[in-house]
Design an enzyme around this catalytic site. Sequence first.
Site, PDB file in Angstrom:
ATOM      1  N   GLU A  62      73.202  19.610 -21.388  1.00  0.00           N
ATOM      2  CA  GLU A  62      72.333  18.618 -21.662  1.00  0.00           C
ATOM      3  C   GLU A  62      71.983  17.611 -20.889  1.00  0.00           C
ATOM      4  OE1 GLU A  62      72.701  17.263 -26.152  1.00  0.00           O
ATOM      5  OE2 GLU A  62      72.451  15.193 -25.204  1.00  0.00           O
ATOM      6  N   ARG A 120      66.030  18.502 -28.180  1.00  0.00           N
ATOM      7  CA  ARG A 120      66.252  18.089 -27.169  1.00  0.00           C
ATOM      8  C   ARG A 120      65.368  18.435 -25.975  1.00  0.00           C
ATOM      9  NH1 ARG A 120      68.904  16.662 -30.668  1.00  0.00           N
ATOM     10  NH2 ARG A 120      71.219  16.051 -30.773  1.00  0.00           N
ATOM     11  N   SER A 167      77.377  15.078 -26.128  1.00  0.00           N
ATOM     12  CA  SER A 167      77.580  16.323 -26.234  1.00  0.00           C
ATOM     13  C   SER A 167      76.925  16.928 -24.940  1.00  0.00           C
ATOM     14  CB  SER A 167      76.342  17.064 -27.327  1.00  0.00           C
ATOM     15  OG  SER A 167      76.731  16.405 -28.608  1.00  0.00           O
TER      16      SER A 167
HETATM   17  N1  EPU Z   1      83.130  22.305 -34.077  1.00  0.00           N
HETATM   18  C1  EPU Z   1      84.039  22.881 -33.548  1.00  0.00           C
HETATM   19  N2  EPU Z   1      84.939  22.218 -33.003  1.00  0.00           N
HETATM   20  C2  EPU Z   1      84.802  20.901 -32.611  1.00  0.00           C
HETATM   21  C3  EPU Z   1      83.745  20.248 -33.043  1.00  0.00           C
HETATM   22  C4  EPU Z   1      82.758  20.867 -34.051  1.00  0.00           C
HETATM   23  O1  EPU Z   1      84.597  24.283 -33.807  1.00  0.00           O
HETATM   24  O2  EPU Z   1      85.747  20.257 -32.071  1.00  0.00           O
HETATM   25  C5  EPU Z   1      82.115  23.128 -35.014  1.00  0.00           C
HETATM   26  C6  EPU Z   1      82.291  22.899 -36.286  1.00  0.00           C
HETATM   27  O3  EPU Z   1      81.992  24.321 -37.008  1.00  0.00           O
HETATM   28  C7  EPU Z   1      81.072  21.850 -36.664  1.00  0.00           C
HETATM   29  C8  EPU Z   1      79.959  22.507 -35.681  1.00  0.00           C
HETATM   30  O4  EPU Z   1      80.651  22.564 -34.580  1.00  0.00           O
HETATM   31  O5  EPU Z   1      80.488  22.402 -38.081  1.00  0.00           O
HETATM   32  C9  EPU Z   1      79.086  21.199 -35.358  1.00  0.00           C
HETATM   33  O6  EPU Z   1      79.553  20.105 -35.085  1.00  0.00           O
HETATM   34  P1  EPU Z   1      79.086  18.669 -35.385  1.00  0.00           P
HETATM   35  O7  EPU Z   1      78.493  18.572 -36.789  1.00  0.00           O
HETATM   36  O8  EPU Z   1      80.015  17.754 -34.717  1.00  0.00           O
HETATM   37  O9  EPU Z   1      77.675  18.522 -34.528  1.00  0.00           O
HETATM   38  P2  EPU Z   1      77.134  19.083 -33.189  1.00  0.00           P
HETATM   39  O10 EPU Z   1      76.520  20.465 -33.127  1.00  0.00           O
HETATM   40  O11 EPU Z   1      78.500  19.184 -32.296  1.00  0.00           O
HETATM   41  C10 EPU Z   1      75.108  17.579 -32.948  1.00  0.00           C
HETATM   42  C11 EPU Z   1      74.524  17.079 -31.804  1.00  0.00           C
HETATM   43  C12 EPU Z   1      75.024  15.679 -31.557  1.00  0.00           C
HETATM   44  C13 EPU Z   1      74.619  14.889 -32.886  1.00  0.00           C
HETATM   45  C14 EPU Z   1      75.694  16.031 -34.023  1.00  0.00           C
HETATM   46  C15 EPU Z   1      75.293  15.267 -35.389  1.00  0.00           C
HETATM   47  C16 EPU Z   1      73.746  18.762 -29.961  1.00  0.00           C
HETATM   48  C17 EPU Z   1      74.265  19.125 -28.841  1.00  0.00           C
HETATM   49  N3  EPU Z   1      74.810  17.832 -30.617  1.00  0.00           N
HETATM   50  O12 EPU Z   1      76.329  18.039 -32.369  1.00  0.00           O
HETATM   51  O13 EPU Z   1      74.164  14.866 -30.884  1.00  0.00           O
HETATM   52  O14 EPU Z   1      75.257  13.735 -33.057  1.00  0.00           O
HETATM   53  O15 EPU Z   1      74.976  17.225 -34.117  1.00  0.00           O
HETATM   54  O16 EPU Z   1      73.912  15.369 -35.869  1.00  0.00           O
HETATM   55  O17 EPU Z   1      72.862  19.014 -30.642  1.00  0.00           O
HETATM   56  C18 EPU Z   1      74.056  14.659 -28.586  1.00  0.00           C
HETATM   57  O18 EPU Z   1      73.156  15.212 -28.494  1.00  0.00           O
HETATM   58  O19 EPU Z   1      74.585  13.909 -27.520  1.00  0.00           O
HETATM   59  C19 EPU Z   1      74.691  14.404 -29.762  1.00  0.00           C
HETATM   60  C20 EPU Z   1      75.954  13.597 -29.828  1.00  0.00           C
END
Ligand code: EPU
Length: 376
Positions: A372, A170, A262
């Site tokens: 972000e 990012r 995010s």
């Molecule tokens: N989790 C929680 N609570 C929640 C949601 C998630 O505890 O309500 C925990 C879970 O353990 C889960 C982990 O967070 O395994 C990661 O969650 P998720 O797989 O949804 O991915 P993320 O890290 O929240 C990132 C990117 C997204 C991208 C997704 C899928 C960032 C900041 N975010 O989200 O990118 O779509 O992975 O690859 O890097 C964005 O940057 O705007 C974005 C949407």
Amino acid sequence: MKESRMTRLSDLTTLRIGGEIATYVEAASEEEIITAVQQADDDGAPLLVLGGGSNVVASDERFEGVVVRDVRTGMTDMNPNEEGSCCGGAALNVVAGQPWDDVVQLAIAEEWMGIEALSGIPGSTGATPIQNVGAYGQEVAETLSSIRVWDRLERRPRLIALFEMQLGYRDSMMKRTLHSAEAGGGRIWGPTGRYVVLDVNFSFRLASLSAPIRYAELARTLDVAVGERVPSSEVRKAVLQLRRGKGMVLDAADHDTWSAGSFFTNPILSEKAAAALPADAPRYEVRDHTAVRQIGGQAPVVPGLVKTSAAWLIDHAGFTKGFGMPGPAALSTKHVLALTNRGEATASDIRALADQVQKGVADAFGVELVPEPVYL
Ligand code: EPU
């Protein structure tokens, strides 16, 4: 060029917050963009160039500057004609204002591989290199080749090659001009950086199959093992399904999607700092996606660093889904990483919620979450 004085930032941003705009310009040609940018720079006025408005946290106060919305579209296949060879791949030029998801749909239809996992992301194509947009195991770093920009410091158009962009998680050299005078050539720029993206060049491998699936949750949804390849159209379907489940596909009727995606990046920590987190906190490898340039090639791991999950930290600091409901600003009921406007939120409401979450996570885990989106 359409100029108006009535538009508000809340009409132009996916969070639907923000005050009046002193000068609003809708630019329908490259000349109009450059003219508007130069005019703002000549006047010393703050400049905000907007595409989809999905990465901005506005303020309730009037924006005493110029907002330029790039409403140009255009995607041009740069490959030789049918007699010519295109075995080396496909080259595509996209005008910055073109909505990103149109590019993904075109690539899948044309059997160009490498952005299928980036389906359903809001915003314009010009915004994608700035923060090296990524999701579900892919980043645009893997398929970008160059960008053409207006350089506000040198006041001329410039081509920036992939290696000059210094893409990271990012992050990019272009984004760093927002907070580093060194990157900005002696001054800090903002809310739009030193380089206004005019168009973006991609190069794709040719394949109807996707790049190898790298994200465990996506592999599970597709019912394949990590590393396997499936038709790109199926990847798109699965990603859209996952994103909808998390409220990450824009839908005017669903307040969970009145967000900036995010809100915080996933913190990247030293091994020592990561060791201090609770045992069950997620720990991911940090990978360098700029090094993916071959079929099956996987981004190499960056040693010494650990990526954790902002969503996990927020959740485990006590800010669970829907925190703040019934509003006006609350965490999405589908994913804690999205701060949402339940309908009547002001910018101060969203900012207060962001501050509260940031402070709560810092108190609980000693980790400083980094927003972000760009704050105005
Ligand atoms: N989790 C929680 N609570 C929640 C949601 C998630 O505890 O309500 C925990 C879970 O353990 C889960 C982990 O967070 O395994 C990661 O969650 P998720 O797989 O949804 O991915 P993320 O890290 O929240 C990132 C990117 C997204 C991208 C997704 C899928 C960032 C900041 N975010 O989200 O990118 O779509 O992975 O690859 O890097 C964005 O940057 O705007 C974005 C949407």
